[in-house]
Write a protein that holds these residues in place. Structure first.
Motif, PDB file in Angstrom:
ATOM      1  N   PRO A  30       0.809  -1.221   0.000  1.00 45.42           N
ATOM      2  CA  PRO A  30       0.000   0.000   0.000  1.00 45.42           C
ATOM      3  C   PRO A  30       0.843   1.274   0.000  1.00 45.42           C
ATOM      4  CG  PRO A  30      -0.212  -1.213   2.085  1.00 45.42           C
ATOM      5  CD  PRO A  30       0.511  -2.083   1.141  1.00 45.42           C
ATOM      6  N   VAL A  31       2.130   1.173   0.384  1.00 44.12           N
ATOM      7  CA  VAL A  31       2.985   2.354   0.381  1.00 44.12           C
ATOM      8  C   VAL A  31       3.674   2.462  -0.975  1.00 44.12           C
ATOM      9  CG1 VAL A  31       4.945   3.496   1.450  1.00 44.12           C
ATOM     10  CG2 VAL A  31       3.381   2.146   2.841  1.00 44.12           C
ATOM     11  N   CYS A  34       7.062   0.772  -2.336  1.00 44.33           N
ATOM     12  CA  CYS A  34       7.598  -0.254  -1.435  1.00 44.33           C
ATOM     13  C   CYS A  34       6.945  -1.593  -1.761  1.00 44.33           C
ATOM     14  CB  CYS A  34       7.317   0.107   0.020  1.00 44.33           C
ATOM     15  SG  CYS A  34       8.207   1.560   0.574  1.00 44.33           S
ATOM     16  N   LEU A  97       2.397  11.414  16.918  1.00 47.04           N
ATOM     17  CA  LEU A  97       1.080  11.746  16.371  1.00 47.04           C
ATOM     18  C   LEU A  97       0.198  12.176  17.533  1.00 47.04           C
ATOM     19  CD1 LEU A  97       0.520   8.623  14.078  1.00 47.04           C
ATOM     20  CD2 LEU A  97       1.372  10.868  13.387  1.00 47.04           C
ATOM     21  N   VAL A 106      -6.235  11.218  13.592  1.00 39.91           N
ATOM     22  CA  VAL A 106      -4.842  11.298  14.019  1.00 39.91           C
ATOM     23  C   VAL A 106      -4.036  12.183  13.063  1.00 39.91           C
ATOM     24  CG1 VAL A 106      -2.762   9.978  14.448  1.00 39.91           C
ATOM     25  CG2 VAL A 106      -4.978   9.041  15.093  1.00 39.91           C
TER      26      VAL A 106
ATOM     27  N   PHE B  69       7.590   1.438   5.982  1.00 39.87           N
ATOM     28  CA  PHE B  69       6.679   2.569   6.177  1.00 39.87           C
ATOM     29  C   PHE B  69       5.220   2.123   6.225  1.00 39.87           C
ATOM     30  CE2 PHE B  69      10.136   4.814   3.656  1.00 39.87           C
ATOM     31  CZ  PHE B  69      10.748   5.321   4.786  1.00 39.87           C
ATOM     32  N   ILE B  70       4.465   2.815   7.054  1.00 35.94           N
ATOM     33  CA  ILE B  70       3.041   2.529   7.194  1.00 35.94           C
ATOM     34  C   ILE B  70       2.279   3.836   6.990  1.00 35.94           C
ATOM     35  CG2 ILE B  70       1.255   1.736   8.793  1.00 35.94           C
ATOM     36  CD1 ILE B  70       3.371   0.002  10.136  1.00 35.94           C
ATOM     37  N   PRO B  71       1.286   3.856   6.098  1.00 39.28           N
ATOM     38  CA  PRO B  71       0.506   5.083   5.929  1.00 39.28           C
ATOM     39  C   PRO B  71      -0.144   5.442   7.269  1.00 39.28           C
ATOM     40  CG  PRO B  71      -0.026   3.483   4.209  1.00 39.28           C
ATOM     41  CD  PRO B  71       0.814   2.772   5.222  1.00 39.28           C
ATOM     42  N   LYS B  72      -0.141   6.702   7.573  1.00 37.81           N
ATOM     43  CA  LYS B  72      -0.656   7.169   8.858  1.00 37.81           C
ATOM     44  C   LYS B  72      -2.076   6.670   9.110  1.00 37.81           C
ATOM     45  CE  LYS B  72      -2.103  11.171   9.335  1.00 37.81           C
ATOM     46  NZ  LYS B  72      -2.177  12.578   8.926  1.00 37.81           N
ATOM     47  N   TYR B  74      -3.461   3.950   8.266  1.00 36.30           N
ATOM     48  CA  TYR B  74      -3.551   2.532   8.634  1.00 36.30           C
ATOM     49  C   TYR B  74      -3.461   2.342  10.138  1.00 36.30           C
ATOM     50  CZ  TYR B  74      -3.183   0.612   3.979  1.00 36.30           C
ATOM     51  OH  TYR B  74      -3.425   0.248   2.693  1.00 36.30           O
ATOM     52  N   SER B  76      -4.452   4.115  12.396  1.00 37.98           N
ATOM     53  CA  SER B  76      -5.655   4.526  13.125  1.00 37.98           C
ATOM     54  C   SER B  76      -6.781   3.505  13.040  1.00 37.98           C
ATOM     55  CB  SER B  76      -6.180   5.850  12.563  1.00 37.98           C
ATOM     56  OG  SER B  76      -5.127   6.672  12.160  1.00 37.98           O
ATOM     57  N   VAL B  82      -3.658   2.334  17.802  1.00 34.92           N
ATOM     58  CA  VAL B  82      -3.142   3.679  17.564  1.00 34.92           C
ATOM     59  C   VAL B  82      -2.893   4.395  18.885  1.00 34.92           C
ATOM     60  CG1 VAL B  82      -5.378   4.845  17.289  1.00 34.92           C
ATOM     61  CG2 VAL B  82      -3.360   5.780  16.173  1.00 34.92           C
ATOM     62  N   LEU B 118       4.036   9.227   6.407  1.00 33.60           N
ATOM     63  CA  LEU B 118       4.306   7.812   6.651  1.00 33.60           C
ATOM     64  C   LEU B 118       4.886   7.628   8.043  1.00 33.60           C
ATOM     65  CD1 LEU B 118       5.985   7.000   3.212  1.00 33.60           C
ATOM     66  CD2 LEU B 118       3.649   6.433   3.923  1.00 33.60           C
ATOM     67  N   ILE B 119       4.464   6.567   8.688  1.00 30.99           N
ATOM     68  CA  ILE B 119       5.007   6.207   9.992  1.00 30.99           C
ATOM     69  C   ILE B 119       6.116   5.187   9.774  1.00 30.99           C
ATOM     70  CG2 ILE B 119       4.413   5.174  12.226  1.00 30.99           C
ATOM     71  CD1 ILE B 119       2.925   7.792  11.418  1.00 30.99           C
ATOM     72  N   VAL B 127       0.136  -2.958   8.552  1.00 31.28           N
ATOM     73  CA  VAL B 127       0.492  -3.143   7.146  1.00 31.28           C
ATOM     74  C   VAL B 127       0.363  -4.613   6.754  1.00 31.28           C
ATOM     75  CG1 VAL B 127       2.995  -3.385   7.435  1.00 31.28           C
ATOM     76  CG2 VAL B 127       2.095  -2.384   5.338  1.00 31.28           C
ATOM     77  N   SER B 130      -3.386  -5.507   6.311  1.00 26.86           N
ATOM     78  CA  SER B 130      -3.931  -4.918   5.079  1.00 26.86           C
ATOM     79  C   SER B 130      -3.503  -5.756   3.877  1.00 26.86           C
ATOM     80  CB  SER B 130      -3.476  -3.460   4.928  1.00 26.86           C
ATOM     81  OG  SER B 130      -2.171  -3.388   4.406  1.00 26.86           O
TER      82      SER B 130
END
Lengths: 493, 493
Positions: A30-31, A34, A97, A106, B69-72, B74, B76, B82, B118-119, B127, B130
């Motif tokens: 999803p990123v 990556c 965050l 968030v 990396f994880i989309p912010k 996700y 939440s 979170v 990105l986190i 991640v 998903s």
């Protein structure tokens, strides 16, 4: 499997993308940019890692681990290094965050801003040389021979699974030496380690060479490389080894007390190979039916598929199959018995072809009666019936696996030889690149300007100045200026 | 080595920090809270990894790799997840640097702002689930048994080498199952794998248990753990295994078609162990002379130190030493011959003690005459002279290494037993925590309020509800309310 793969001859690029996904090697995450390396793909990477790691240790290196993050200011300390990497750096600016006040959920907490932004490492020279400053005082601390297995991030705009991804896995060796000669020797040694690995394990013939100034690593004095050729005639750089001179030692002030009592800057090297090797492995050998894996890197070397009706037949075949499995395993061969009743033999045959399992052994009731098995080779797609009373199955299979390993290499080698052509005129040069592809061996006047002009005109770059090239005077393919030997041009991944 | 280590009895914390640095295990990096794992430290971690990885594979798991990396958004999706991690996340907001216009050098390029921040993964449930959504359609796709070796980042304010660092290395297993029972079975199995590894390889006795709600992983229904005791009487959580229920399946909409034709949410587990284990290993066994390593995890199990004057003596000793090395290596024992002439034997003895090498063999000219060697044990600091005509050195050494492994465990086990005490009154409870330390086994009324109050009053937390605790009715140590069994309290790392 829904339907067959696209054909290489019709759309090589689509064939590659589909193969990577369908053979369960990797997929997009999803990123953006990556990838997720799936279990089957990762198990091939693990085999590569194990062999490379063994070779690094045999040449005296040890592993260590350095931080993921690099202070922004470190990157700037070596001028050409920052120039090479600044445009593709992921930057960490905050560390927390919080819930937004206006119900947006968030958000990044603006109060948690870092004093100095951090770069996610695109490569680790800077953070490692800043550490080496404390590790190296005297000649007794040298050579320092360290490798790291790690993830790195280079923010690429156009990505492709394994070949070019924003995050990738790799190893990076970073060594420090007391003399220039020793550092160059190390650089060459590691290029040779990569070449040996590529040829002996990946069954991938490579050209060893030196990069032109234009293609050099940002911060190196010289970049050595191994270059391979893919089935579509494009080249792929499969590993690089850099002689860093004293550049990073000077940037991070790393000096050592010499035996003679002086104080000198340390000489450095760095060298790396990445999950890009997975792309090379796939593209070099695979066909329209799927992956073709060299036995030395295949997670499953042999699969046994029973052909049966009903439980009683399966039971009898299983007894024999387990005998064979035991004798193959005793020889260190990895073998799997697929007795799933959810799929038919034909489906399984196609599946293991797609996955590149080097040998398939099929056994039906008739085989039991005759004490035979059917052995199918993935590389040649040929089958033969073998009488178990006449051979010793473990020796037969292990010889065959070696034969397959050799054959895959030989095929790639002949392809590479056929696809390496000399060009002596600009017309020939353009024709070859346009209509044949592969490596074009040609004279070049040695200037960056000419190299760049050739790239503009043909999309071909200098892949390397081969280590073993012969002295030969000639005239540059573009400018006609004098040259002392040929270099290899190609379009490349 | 400049001077001796601080003593454990005087300053345990300083002793630990100094030992980690002086034994070349790790050091702080230029990036706040991130460590450099040095080659010697990393080689111990590699041995841990190899054993754990083998155990994971034996229980049917395969490795894969998911993005850093994880989309912010996700993060939440699972509400308590979170909440647990948002405050310690490194956030990537930009992807490029550029030269500033005002001569400040390289700055973050404000135009290269990411659309979604990105986190940097603090753990990968989001991640991975998903991704699992696409991997899981039917019961045939289950169980899915995947592990990942990776780096993770949790922005900690107070860090300590190995024990709590902003970036650390770990493995995280993530499995998906068709039934609750099977997922719980997996959770328990992996806790047991960790316990077996800790006891058999790290020589570290552990208590297996379940966390109270307060100490549970953010997003889990139940957290199983192994808890160990350090020499200063503080507890250390050495591995956790979480039963996730259907929480992440619901957050990421992961359903599967059941055998019966229904559609249900998948059941999940996750489990992890990290470079924190290095801290546990060091603190559990080491002494005022340095590291004490269990032979099964020691990178060098035996060191041979020659005691000689002049080249001729060294030559004669070397011949014998090489014989011994060959016979030990043939038995799979890792052995090093330290014939460096830059350091004296006394220095080497202290150095290998500091580094925790389990056995030291010293050989001088007198030994050659008598056909003896002196063998010194690191764990007991005892020495004996052994006549090589009377024993077979390979068997002798390998038996001794096993004896040392057992002894180190036994010592830690007895310590733990002596430091586990029952308390039946508040007075006893406070006294034990204040004056003795260790595990205090006491009744608790089962509420989070009481647990938090006890923590405020004593700094002790509930380490776990032991798996094998006996039913025993009693009254809560603080509130006097009824309880059905004891739990383990301790101050902890």
């Amino acid at each position: 499997m829904s339907k067959g793969l696209p054909k290489r001859s019709e759309d090589y690029s689509l064939w590659y993308n589909e193969l990577v996904k369908r053979a369960d090697l990797a997929e997009n995450s999803p990123v953006r940019g990556c990838m997720v390396i799936k279990p089957y793909g990762y198990s091939i990477w693990e085999k590569m890692q194990a062999e490379l790691d063994r070779m690094f240790k045999e040449t005296g290196h040890t592993n260590a681990y350095f931080p993921l993050f690099i202070p922004k200011s470190y990157l700037s300390k070596e001028a050409s290094h920052v120039e090479g990497f600044a445009k593709e750096c992921a930057v960490v600016t905050h560390y927390r965050l919080k819930n937004s006040d206006d119900g947006r959920g968030v958000i990044v907490d603006p109060e948690a801003k870092l004093e100095e932004e951090l770069i996610v490492r695109p490569t680790s020279e800077t953070v490692i040389w800043s550490t080496y400053k404390n590790w190296i005082q005297s000649y007794r601390d040298l050579p320092l021979l360290v490798n790291q297995w790690a993830n790195v991030v280079r923010w690429e705009m156009r990505t492709r699974l394994f070949l070019r991804t924003a995050e990738f896995l790799w190893q990076e060796g970073h060594t420090a030496h007391a003399s220039k000669e020793e550092a160059i020797e190390e650089t060459v040694q590691m290029m040779n380690v990569y070449a040996t690995f590529a040829e002996n394990f990946m069954a991938l013939p490579v050209v060893r060479g030196i990069k032109s100034a234009n293609e050099r690593f940002a911060g190196a004095e010289d970049t050595y490389c191994i270059e391979a050729l893919m089935q579509d005639g494009k080249a792929l750089q499969a590993g690089t080894s850099h002689f860093l001179g004293q550049n990073f030692a000077k940037a991070f002030d790393v000096k050592f007390a010499t035996k003679e009592g002086g104080l000198e800057y340390v000489w450095g090297t760095s060298w790396g190979a990445s999950t890009r090797l997975m792309g090379a492995l796939i593209m070099a050998h695979s066909d329209d039916n799927g992956l073709v894996l060299p036995p030395k890197l295949a997670p499953i070397q042999v699969v046994i598929v029973p052909i049966y009706k009903g439980d009683e037949e399966l039971e009898r075949i299983s007894v024999k199959a387990k005998e064979i499995m035991a004798s193959l395993r005793a020889k260190g061969i990895s073998v799997q018995f697929d007795n799933r009743d959810t799929h038919k033999p034909g489906w399984k045959f196609a599946e293991y072809e797609l996955k590149g399992v080097p040998l398939r052994i099929a056994m039906g009731p008739r085989d039991l009666e005759n004490n035979t098995v059917e052995i199918a080779r993935r590389d040649t797609l040929t089958k033969e019936s073998v009488n178990l009373s006449e051979i010793s199955i473990d020796k037969y299979v292990s010889d065959l696996l070696e034969e397959i390993q050799r054959n895959i290499f030989q095929k790639a080698f002949e392809f590479r030889e056929n696809m390496t052509t000399e060009a002596d005129t600009w017309q020939e040069f353009e024709d070859l690149l346009e209509n044949k592809g592969g490596f074009v061996s040609a004279h070049w006047d040695g200037t960056t300007e000419t190299e760049e002009r050739i790239k503009e005109l043909t999309k071909a770059t200098i892949r390397c100045i081969p280590i073993d090239r012969k002295e030969e005077s000639g005239s540059c393919i573009l400018t006609g200026k004098p040259s002392t030997g040929r270099v290899l041009f190609a379009r490349a991944y």
